[in-house]
Design a protein around this motif. Structure first.
Motif, PDB file in Angstrom:
ATOM      1  N   HIS A 152     -31.605  18.361  16.679  1.00  0.00           N
ATOM      2  CA  HIS A 152     -32.280  18.354  17.989  1.00  0.00           C
ATOM      3  C   HIS A 152     -33.786  18.136  17.893  1.00  0.00           C
ATOM      4  CE1 HIS A 152     -28.505  19.689  19.760  1.00  0.00           C
ATOM      5  NE2 HIS A 152     -28.474  20.614  18.826  1.00  0.00           N
ATOM      6  N   HIS A 204     -30.718  13.789  25.145  1.00  0.00           N
ATOM      7  CA  HIS A 204     -31.095  14.981  25.889  1.00  0.00           C
ATOM      8  C   HIS A 204     -31.651  14.473  27.210  1.00  0.00           C
ATOM      9  CE1 HIS A 204     -31.264  16.114  21.668  1.00  0.00           C
ATOM     10  NE2 HIS A 204     -30.929  17.318  22.064  1.00  0.00           N
ATOM     11  N   HIS A 237     -28.572  19.106  26.788  1.00  0.00           N
ATOM     12  CA  HIS A 237     -28.139  18.512  25.523  1.00  0.00           C
ATOM     13  C   HIS A 237     -26.799  17.798  25.676  1.00  0.00           C
ATOM     14  CE1 HIS A 237     -30.874  20.724  22.608  1.00  0.00           C
ATOM     15  NE2 HIS A 237     -31.220  21.165  23.797  1.00  0.00           N
TER      16      HIS A 237
END
Length: 145
Positions: A128, A76, A100
């Motif tokens: 994530h 990221h 992302h």
């Protein structure tokens, strides 16, 4: 009447339960010594648009978002976010300051507004969520002309 779960249904149910528990803040451990880094541009460099940013990862592997393999994650890119104030206990949001790379990419080309910007990378797991401890690069500052 009780309905039995088939093998596939039971597997999906177990995955959903595990995902829910993980999403509530159970961060996966980072491999010892793992770190992310920015290959280019260099800290302090003046660049012009479009800006190509290349990032690397040592001590662990890259896997796309949604793929749960031990010792892996995906990048990221955080833009103008102070790492000292970042909440690593929650999933990385998706917006113009949190980009992302869920496909496993290790570079991007983008347009940044003219001025000085601080950028850094943060590796997160298949959902994530940053690892524990966080696998991140040192922040660098660039100036866009």
């Amino acid at each position: 009447m009780t309905k039995r779960l088939t093998g596939l249904s039971a597997g999906i149910a177990a995955l959903l339960i595990a995902t829910a528990a993980h999403a509530e803040g159970e961060r996966l451990p980072a491999p010892e010594g793992a770190y992310a880094y920015i290959i280019s541009p260099a800290h302090g460099e003046t660049v012009s648009n479009p800006v190509t940013i290349r990032f690397g990862l040592a001590g662990m592997g890259i896997a796309p978002a949604g793929v749960d393999i031990d010792g892996t994650g995906h990048h990221h890119l955080l833009i103008n976010i102070d790492p000292a104030e970042y909440d690593f206990s929650v999933g990385v949001p998706a917006d113009d300051s949190h980009i992302h790379f869920g496909g496993g990419q290790s570079e991007t080309t983008l347009d940044l507004p003219p001025g000085t910007h601080t950028i850094w990378t943060l590796v997160a797991d298949h959902l994530h969520l940053p690892h524990e401890p966080p696998v991140m690069s040192q922040p660098i500052t660039i100036t866009v002309e």
